[in-house]
Design a protein around this motif. Sequence first.
Motif, PDB file in Angstrom:
ATOM      1  N   GLU A 196       0.834  -1.204   0.000  1.00  0.00           N
ATOM      2  CA  GLU A 196       0.000   0.000   0.000  1.00  0.00           C
ATOM      3  C   GLU A 196       0.868   1.254   0.000  1.00  0.00           C
ATOM      4  O   GLU A 196       0.561   2.235  -0.687  1.00  0.00           O
ATOM      5  N   TYR A 197       1.949   1.225   0.771  1.00  0.00           N
ATOM      6  CA  TYR A 197       2.865   2.362   0.819  1.00  0.00           C
ATOM      7  C   TYR A 197       3.425   2.639  -0.571  1.00  0.00           C
ATOM      8  O   TYR A 197       3.478   3.799  -1.010  1.00  0.00           O
ATOM      9  N   LEU A 198       3.851   1.588  -1.267  1.00  0.00           N
ATOM     10  CA  LEU A 198       4.403   1.759  -2.613  1.00  0.00           C
ATOM     11  C   LEU A 198       3.342   2.307  -3.568  1.00  0.00           C
ATOM     12  O   LEU A 198       3.638   3.174  -4.398  1.00  0.00           O
ATOM     13  N   ALA A 199       2.126   1.819  -3.463  1.00  0.00           N
ATOM     14  CA  ALA A 199       1.049   2.324  -4.318  1.00  0.00           C
ATOM     15  C   ALA A 199       0.797   3.797  -4.032  1.00  0.00           C
ATOM     16  O   ALA A 199       0.655   4.602  -4.965  1.00  0.00           O
ATOM     17  N   ASP A 200       0.770   4.171  -2.754  1.00  0.00           N
ATOM     18  CA  ASP A 200       0.565   5.579  -2.380  1.00  0.00           C
ATOM     19  C   ASP A 200       1.735   6.457  -2.810  1.00  0.00           C
ATOM     20  O   ASP A 200       1.565   7.654  -3.025  1.00  0.00           O
ATOM     21  N   ALA A 201       2.928   5.855  -2.945  1.00  0.00           N
ATOM     22  CA  ALA A 201       4.108   6.604  -3.379  1.00  0.00           C
ATOM     23  C   ALA A 201       4.153   6.755  -4.896  1.00  0.00           C
ATOM     24  O   ALA A 201       5.062   7.378  -5.430  1.00  0.00           O
ATOM     25  N   GLY A 202       3.178   6.150  -5.579  1.00  0.00           N
ATOM     26  CA  GLY A 202       3.107   6.308  -7.028  1.00  0.00           C
ATOM     27  C   GLY A 202       3.779   5.219  -7.825  1.00  0.00           C
ATOM     28  O   GLY A 202       3.972   5.351  -9.031  1.00  0.00           O
ATOM     29  N   VAL A 203       4.145   4.116  -7.183  1.00  0.00           N
ATOM     30  CA  VAL A 203       4.760   3.001  -7.911  1.00  0.00           C
ATOM     31  C   VAL A 203       3.656   2.259  -8.665  1.00  0.00           C
ATOM     32  O   VAL A 203       2.671   1.833  -8.060  1.00  0.00           O
ATOM     33  N   PRO A 204       3.803   2.111  -9.982  1.00  0.00           N
ATOM     34  CA  PRO A 204       2.764   1.444 -10.773  1.00  0.00           C
ATOM     35  C   PRO A 204       2.567  -0.014 -10.359  1.00  0.00           C
ATOM     36  O   PRO A 204       3.525  -0.707 -10.015  1.00  0.00           O
ATOM     37  N   VAL A 205       1.330  -0.473 -10.427  1.00  0.00           N
ATOM     38  CA  VAL A 205       1.001  -1.862 -10.082  1.00  0.00           C
ATOM     39  C   VAL A 205       1.740  -2.833 -11.000  1.00  0.00           C
ATOM     40  O   VAL A 205       2.060  -3.950 -10.595  1.00  0.00           O
ATOM     41  N   THR A 206       2.062  -2.385 -12.198  1.00  0.00           N
ATOM     42  CA  THR A 206       2.755  -3.251 -13.154  1.00  0.00           C
ATOM     43  C   THR A 206       4.144  -3.652 -12.670  1.00  0.00           C
ATOM     44  O   THR A 206       4.736  -4.589 -13.195  1.00  0.00           O
ATOM     45  N   GLU A 207       4.671  -2.969 -11.672  1.00  0.00           N
ATOM     46  CA  GLU A 207       6.007  -3.275 -11.147  1.00  0.00           C
ATOM     47  C   GLU A 207       5.998  -4.432 -10.149  1.00  0.00           C
ATOM     48  O   GLU A 207       7.050  -4.896  -9.741  1.00  0.00           O
ATOM     49  N   LYS A 208       4.812  -4.924  -9.754  1.00  0.00           N
ATOM     50  CA  LYS A 208       4.711  -5.935  -8.701  1.00  0.00           C
ATOM     51  C   LYS A 208       5.545  -7.184  -8.973  1.00  0.00           C
ATOM     52  O   LYS A 208       5.985  -7.837  -8.054  1.00  0.00           O
ATOM     53  N   ALA A 209       5.746  -7.526 -10.226  1.00  0.00           N
ATOM     54  CA  ALA A 209       6.486  -8.739 -10.559  1.00  0.00           C
ATOM     55  C   ALA A 209       7.998  -8.527 -10.563  1.00  0.00           C
ATOM     56  O   ALA A 209       8.757  -9.492 -10.592  1.00  0.00           O
ATOM     57  N   SER A 210       8.442  -7.281 -10.502  1.00  0.00           N
ATOM     58  CA  SER A 210       9.880  -7.021 -10.606  1.00  0.00           C
ATOM     59  C   SER A 210      10.621  -7.340  -9.306  1.00  0.00           C
ATOM     60  O   SER A 210      10.057  -7.260  -8.212  1.00  0.00           O
ATOM     61  N   ALA A 211      11.876  -7.682  -9.452  1.00  0.00           N
ATOM     62  CA  ALA A 211      12.717  -7.979  -8.286  1.00  0.00           C
ATOM     63  C   ALA A 211      12.885  -6.741  -7.409  1.00  0.00           C
ATOM     64  O   ALA A 211      12.906  -6.842  -6.177  1.00  0.00           O
ATOM     65  N   LYS A 212      12.970  -5.562  -8.026  1.00  0.00           N
ATOM     66  CA  LYS A 212      13.119  -4.325  -7.245  1.00  0.00           C
ATOM     67  C   LYS A 212      11.879  -4.079  -6.387  1.00  0.00           C
ATOM     68  O   LYS A 212      11.993  -3.645  -5.249  1.00  0.00           O
ATOM     69  N   TYR A 213      10.709  -4.342  -6.934  1.00  0.00           N
ATOM     70  CA  TYR A 213       9.475  -4.155  -6.174  1.00  0.00           C
ATOM     71  C   TYR A 213       9.471  -5.100  -4.967  1.00  0.00           C
ATOM     72  O   TYR A 213       9.183  -4.683  -3.848  1.00  0.00           O
ATOM     73  N   LYS A 214       9.798  -6.353  -5.218  1.00  0.00           N
ATOM     74  CA  LYS A 214       9.824  -7.331  -4.120  1.00  0.00           C
ATOM     75  C   LYS A 214      10.844  -6.937  -3.062  1.00  0.00           C
ATOM     76  O   LYS A 214      10.591  -7.068  -1.858  1.00  0.00           O
ATOM     77  N   LEU A 215      11.995  -6.438  -3.497  1.00  0.00           N
ATOM     78  CA  LEU A 215      13.009  -5.985  -2.548  1.00  0.00           C
ATOM     79  C   LEU A 215      12.497  -4.796  -1.741  1.00  0.00           C
ATOM     80  O   LEU A 215      12.700  -4.731  -0.529  1.00  0.00           O
ATOM     81  N   ALA A 216      11.822  -3.866  -2.396  1.00  0.00           N
ATOM     82  CA  ALA A 216      11.264  -2.708  -1.685  1.00  0.00           C
ATOM     83  C   ALA A 216      10.258  -3.162  -0.624  1.00  0.00           C
ATOM     84  O   ALA A 216      10.262  -2.652   0.498  1.00  0.00           O
ATOM     85  N   VAL A 217       9.412  -4.131  -0.965  1.00  0.00           N
ATOM     86  CA  VAL A 217       8.448  -4.657   0.002  1.00  0.00           C
ATOM     87  C   VAL A 217       9.185  -5.302   1.168  1.00  0.00           C
ATOM     88  O   VAL A 217       8.852  -5.088   2.335  1.00  0.00           O
ATOM     89  N   MET A 218      10.216  -6.081   0.874  1.00  0.00           N
ATOM     90  CA  MET A 218      10.973  -6.749   1.939  1.00  0.00           C
ATOM     91  C   MET A 218      11.706  -5.736   2.815  1.00  0.00           C
ATOM     92  O   MET A 218      11.732  -5.872   4.042  1.00  0.00           O
ATOM     93  N   LEU A 219      12.298  -4.702   2.213  1.00  0.00           N
ATOM     94  CA  LEU A 219      12.992  -3.682   2.990  1.00  0.00           C
ATOM     95  C   LEU A 219      12.035  -2.937   3.908  1.00  0.00           C
ATOM     96  O   LEU A 219      12.329  -2.725   5.092  1.00  0.00           O
ATOM     97  N   HIS A 220      10.899  -2.529   3.368  1.00  0.00           N
ATOM     98  CA  HIS A 220       9.907  -1.796   4.165  1.00  0.00           C
ATOM     99  C   HIS A 220       9.384  -2.684   5.298  1.00  0.00           C
ATOM    100  O   HIS A 220       9.239  -2.240   6.437  1.00  0.00           O
ATOM    101  N   THR A 221       9.117  -3.940   4.984  1.00  0.00           N
ATOM    102  CA  THR A 221       8.625  -4.878   5.997  1.00  0.00           C
ATOM    103  C   THR A 221       9.680  -5.110   7.064  1.00  0.00           C
ATOM    104  O   THR A 221       9.377  -5.094   8.265  1.00  0.00           O
ATOM    105  N   ALA A 222      10.925  -5.307   6.652  1.00  0.00           N
ATOM    106  CA  ALA A 222      12.014  -5.534   7.613  1.00  0.00           C
ATOM    107  C   ALA A 222      12.181  -4.338   8.531  1.00  0.00           C
ATOM    108  O   ALA A 222      12.361  -4.496   9.748  1.00  0.00           O
TER     109      ALA A 222
END
Length: 85
Positions: A31-57
Motif C-alpha cells: 500500500e505504501y508503494l502504491a501511495d508513493a506512485g509506484v505502478p502496479v505493473t512493477e509488482k512482478a519485478s525484483a526491485k518491487y519485491k526488494l522494496a516490500v521486503m525492505l519496508h517490511t524488515a
Amino acid sequence: MEDLELLKKYLRIDGSEDDVILTLLMNAAEEYLADAGVPVTEKASAKYKLAVMLHTAMNYENRNPAVKMQEFNKAFESIIWQLKS
C-alpha cells in the motif's frame, strides 16, 4: 516461492508464529508503494519485491518509533524512484 516464505528467508525467520504480523506488514508495504506512485505493473519485478521486503524488515525489526533509520530510508527511497520511472 510464495512472497511470505521469501520474506522469512530474507529475515532469517524459521517459525510461523509471526506470519500474521509479517503478512500485515507486507500488505502495508505494498500500500505504501502504491501511495508513493509506484505502478502496479512493477509488482512482478525484483526491485518491487526488494522494496516490500525492505519496508517490511524496517517495520518488523525496528518497532520503536523513536529509532532513526536514515541509511535504510535512502536505499528504500532510491528503489522507489527507480520503480516510478
